[in-house]
Write a protein that holds these residues in place. Structure first.
Motif, PDB file in Angstrom:
ATOM      1  N   LYS A  91      -4.320  46.766  -0.802  1.00 51.57           N
ATOM      2  CA  LYS A  91      -3.562  45.642  -0.253  1.00 51.57           C
ATOM      3  C   LYS A  91      -2.046  45.816  -0.411  1.00 51.57           C
ATOM      4  CE  LYS A  91      -7.300  42.336  -0.896  1.00 51.57           C
ATOM      5  NZ  LYS A  91      -7.908  42.608   0.360  1.00 51.57           N
ATOM      6  N   PRO A  92      -1.495  46.859   0.213  1.00 55.20           N
ATOM      7  CA  PRO A  92      -0.031  47.008   0.168  1.00 55.20           C
ATOM      8  C   PRO A  92       0.618  45.854   0.932  1.00 55.20           C
ATOM      9  CG  PRO A  92      -0.961  48.522   1.769  1.00 55.20           C
ATOM     10  CD  PRO A  92      -2.124  47.879   1.064  1.00 55.20           C
ATOM     11  N   PRO A  93       1.897  45.574   0.641  1.00 51.17           N
ATOM     12  CA  PRO A  93       2.585  44.516   1.390  1.00 51.17           C
ATOM     13  C   PRO A  93       2.587  44.851   2.880  1.00 51.17           C
ATOM     14  CG  PRO A  93       3.862  45.183  -0.515  1.00 51.17           C
ATOM     15  CD  PRO A  93       2.721  46.157  -0.395  1.00 51.17           C
ATOM     16  N   PRO A  94       2.395  43.933   3.745  1.00 48.58           N
ATOM     17  CA  PRO A  94       2.255  42.485   3.575  1.00 48.58           C
ATOM     18  C   PRO A  94       0.818  42.018   3.392  1.00 48.58           C
ATOM     19  CG  PRO A  94       2.415  42.937   5.891  1.00 48.58           C
ATOM     20  CD  PRO A  94       2.502  44.278   5.172  1.00 48.58           C
ATOM     21  N   ILE A  95      -0.156  42.928   3.333  1.00 43.08           N
ATOM     22  CA  ILE A  95      -1.552  42.518   3.184  1.00 43.08           C
ATOM     23  C   ILE A  95      -1.717  41.673   1.922  1.00 43.08           C
ATOM     24  CG2 ILE A  95      -3.930  43.305   2.954  1.00 43.08           C
ATOM     25  CD1 ILE A  95      -3.034  45.901   4.425  1.00 43.08           C
ATOM     26  N   ARG A  96      -1.125  42.110   0.823  1.00 36.57           N
ATOM     27  CA  ARG A  96      -1.222  41.374  -0.439  1.00 36.57           C
ATOM     28  C   ARG A  96      -0.660  39.960  -0.294  1.00 36.57           C
ATOM     29  NH1 ARG A  96       1.605  44.586  -4.042  1.00 36.57           N
ATOM     30  NH2 ARG A  96      -0.256  45.877  -4.087  1.00 36.57           N
ATOM     31  N   ASP A 135      -7.883  41.207   6.310  1.00 34.17           N
ATOM     32  CA  ASP A 135      -8.617  42.400   6.751  1.00 34.17           C
ATOM     33  C   ASP A 135      -8.192  42.841   8.149  1.00 34.17           C
ATOM     34  OD1 ASP A 135     -11.042  43.195   4.783  1.00 34.17           O
ATOM     35  OD2 ASP A 135     -10.493  41.094   4.592  1.00 34.17           O
ATOM     36  N   ILE A 136      -7.811  41.891   8.985  1.00 30.22           N
ATOM     37  CA  ILE A 136      -7.274  42.248  10.299  1.00 30.22           C
ATOM     38  C   ILE A 136      -5.967  43.019  10.117  1.00 30.22           C
ATOM     39  CG2 ILE A 136      -6.277  41.305  12.427  1.00 30.22           C
ATOM     40  CD1 ILE A 136      -9.371  41.226  12.311  1.00 30.22           C
ATOM     41  N   VAL A 137      -5.154  42.606   9.163  1.00 24.30           N
ATOM     42  CA  VAL A 137      -3.904  43.326   8.893  1.00 24.30           C
ATOM     43  C   VAL A 137      -4.213  44.721   8.333  1.00 24.30           C
ATOM     44  CG1 VAL A 137      -1.703  43.288   7.644  1.00 24.30           C
ATOM     45  CG2 VAL A 137      -2.641  41.171   8.577  1.00 24.30           C
ATOM     46  N   ALA A 138      -5.234  44.834   7.481  1.00 25.39           N
ATOM     47  CA  ALA A 138      -5.642  46.155   6.985  1.00 25.39           C
ATOM     48  C   ALA A 138      -6.117  47.040   8.140  1.00 25.39           C
ATOM     49  CB  ALA A 138      -6.739  46.009   5.930  1.00 25.39           C
ATOM     50  N   ALA A 139      -6.812  46.452   9.103  1.00 28.51           N
ATOM     51  CA  ALA A 139      -7.238  47.206  10.292  1.00 28.51           C
ATOM     52  C   ALA A 139      -6.020  47.658  11.096  1.00 28.51           C
ATOM     53  CB  ALA A 139      -8.155  46.347  11.163  1.00 28.51           C
ATOM     54  N   PHE A 140      -5.028  46.776  11.229  1.00 32.36           N
ATOM     55  CA  PHE A 140      -3.798  47.136  11.932  1.00 32.36           C
ATOM     56  C   PHE A 140      -3.106  48.315  11.241  1.00 32.36           C
ATOM     57  CE2 PHE A 140       0.831  46.797  12.215  1.00 32.36           C
ATOM     58  CZ  PHE A 140       1.004  46.997  13.574  1.00 32.36           C
ATOM     59  N   PHE A 141      -3.014  48.269   9.909  1.00 30.62           N
ATOM     60  CA  PHE A 141      -2.394  49.371   9.168  1.00 30.62           C
ATOM     61  C   PHE A 141      -3.169  50.671   9.372  1.00 30.62           C
ATOM     62  CE2 PHE A 141       0.418  46.426   7.495  1.00 30.62           C
ATOM     63  CZ  PHE A 141       1.257  46.956   6.525  1.00 30.62           C
ATOM     64  N   THR A 142      -4.485  50.584   9.414  1.00 32.84           N
ATOM     65  CA  THR A 142      -5.321  51.764   9.662  1.00 32.84           C
ATOM     66  C   THR A 142      -5.007  52.347  11.033  1.00 32.84           C
ATOM     67  OG1 THR A 142      -7.072  50.845   8.266  1.00 32.84           O
ATOM     68  CG2 THR A 142      -7.702  52.600   9.812  1.00 32.84           C
ATOM     69  N   LEU A 143      -4.960  51.489  12.038  1.00 28.79           N
ATOM     70  CA  LEU A 143      -4.672  51.948  13.406  1.00 28.79           C
ATOM     71  C   LEU A 143      -3.252  52.453  13.545  1.00 28.79           C
ATOM     72  CD1 LEU A 143      -6.589  49.168  15.335  1.00 28.79           C
ATOM     73  CD2 LEU A 143      -7.248  51.586  15.091  1.00 28.79           C
ATOM     74  N   LEU A 144      -2.312  51.836  12.843  1.00 28.37           N
ATOM     75  CA  LEU A 144      -0.929  52.303  12.856  1.00 28.37           C
ATOM     76  C   LEU A 144      -0.841  53.703  12.248  1.00 28.37           C
ATOM     77  CD1 LEU A 144       2.058  51.711  13.436  1.00 28.37           C
ATOM     78  CD2 LEU A 144       2.185  50.646  11.164  1.00 28.37           C
ATOM     79  N   PHE A 163      -0.543  38.074   2.439  1.00 27.32           N
ATOM     80  CA  PHE A 163      -1.505  37.255   3.185  1.00 27.32           C
ATOM     81  C   PHE A 163      -2.718  36.925   2.328  1.00 27.32           C
ATOM     82  CE2 PHE A 163       0.464  39.488   6.956  1.00 27.32           C
ATOM     83  CZ  PHE A 163       1.231  38.402   7.329  1.00 27.32           C
ATOM     84  N   ASP A 164      -3.190  37.892   1.552  1.00 30.55           N
ATOM     85  CA  ASP A 164      -4.348  37.673   0.691  1.00 30.55           C
ATOM     86  C   ASP A 164      -4.076  36.568  -0.326  1.00 30.55           C
ATOM     87  OD1 ASP A 164      -7.015  38.457  -0.332  1.00 30.55           O
ATOM     88  OD2 ASP A 164      -5.883  39.150  -2.085  1.00 30.55           O
ATOM     89  N   ARG A 165      -2.877  36.511  -0.848  1.00 30.97           N
ATOM     90  CA  ARG A 165      -2.532  35.532  -1.880  1.00 30.97           C
ATOM     91  C   ARG A 165      -2.116  34.174  -1.332  1.00 30.97           C
ATOM     92  NH1 ARG A 165       0.943  39.449  -5.922  1.00 30.97           N
ATOM     93  NH2 ARG A 165      -0.840  40.628  -6.696  1.00 30.97           N
ATOM     94  N   HIS A 166      -1.541  34.142  -0.133  1.00 27.18           N
ATOM     95  CA  HIS A 166      -0.952  32.902   0.353  1.00 27.18           C
ATOM     96  C   HIS A 166      -1.735  32.196   1.457  1.00 27.18           C
ATOM     97  CE1 HIS A 166       2.455  34.768  -1.753  1.00 27.18           C
ATOM     98  NE2 HIS A 166       2.751  33.521  -2.042  1.00 27.18           N
ATOM     99  N   LEU A 167      -2.544  32.905   2.186  1.00 23.51           N
ATOM    100  CA  LEU A 167      -3.347  32.256   3.221  1.00 23.51           C
ATOM    101  C   LEU A 167      -4.718  31.951   2.636  1.00 23.51           C
ATOM    102  CD1 LEU A 167      -2.515  34.339   6.414  1.00 23.51           C
ATOM    103  CD2 LEU A 167      -1.558  32.147   5.699  1.00 23.51           C
ATOM    104  N   LYS A 168      -5.112  30.716   2.693  1.00 25.68           N
ATOM    105  CA  LYS A 168      -6.368  30.290   2.079  1.00 25.68           C
ATOM    106  C   LYS A 168      -7.374  29.886   3.146  1.00 25.68           C
ATOM    107  CE  LYS A 168      -4.627  30.991  -1.908  1.00 25.68           C
ATOM    108  NZ  LYS A 168      -4.920  32.266  -2.491  1.00 25.68           N
TER     109      LYS A 168
END
Length: 155
Positions: free
Chosen positions: A117-122, A138-147, A124-129
């Motif tokens: 969970k590198p920033p900004p994933i971390r 996880d969508i952001v993690a998928a974006f980072f993977t595709l990037l 979102f994980d901590r602040h979006l409930k």
């Protein structure tokens, strides 16, 4: 898991109930189900149809993860893996057709971004409930993977 329909979905049809690395098991479930559906029913599971499945799965997942988290008493319980499933389906949608080696790299990269969970994933994980927060990181993690894949292919 069987006490409510939302639990079945949120817990990845049981893949999230693994006592060892449930997120990884959910991602493996996503990989195998994507391959099975795409191979077995290629006229039904086209890229366009997968796009609709992923969008609908994301929206339904917000509800399923919210309900399941509430019932389990933990907003982002470790057994909830629908977020990994939808996010990895999105990764596979963009990287396939691809060799097993490329798909394995996609799997490992996605798991890296989801676990570390590198920033900004971390953030979102901590602040979006709630259900949206569970699904979004996880969508952001998928974006980072595709990037990462896009940068790798550009080199």
């Amino acid at each position: 898991m069987l006490s409510h329909p939302a639990h079945i979905l949120a817990q990845g049809f049981g893949s999230g109930l693994s006592p060892v690395m449930p997120g990884t098991m959910g991602t493996l479930f996503a990989w195998f189900s994507f391959q099975i559906f795409s191979t077995r029913w290629p006229l039904l599971f086209t890229p366009l149809h997968w796009s609709w499945v992923i969008i609908a799965g994301f929206l339904i997942g917000i509800w399923a993860c919210r309900v399941t988290g509430k019932h389990l008493g933990v907003a982002d319980h470790g057994s909830m893996v629908w977020d990994e499933i939808i996010a990895f389906w999105a990764v596979l949608l963009f990287v396939t057709p691809a060799s097993s080696a490329v798909q394995t790299c996609a799997f490992l990269l996605f798991r890296f971004f989801d676990m570390v969970k590198p920033p900004p994933i971390r953030y979102f994980d901590r602040h979006l409930k709630g259900g949206f927060g569970v699904m979004w990181d996880d969508i952001v993690a998928a974006f980072f993977t595709l990037l990462t894949f896009a940068l790798w292919r550009a080199i």
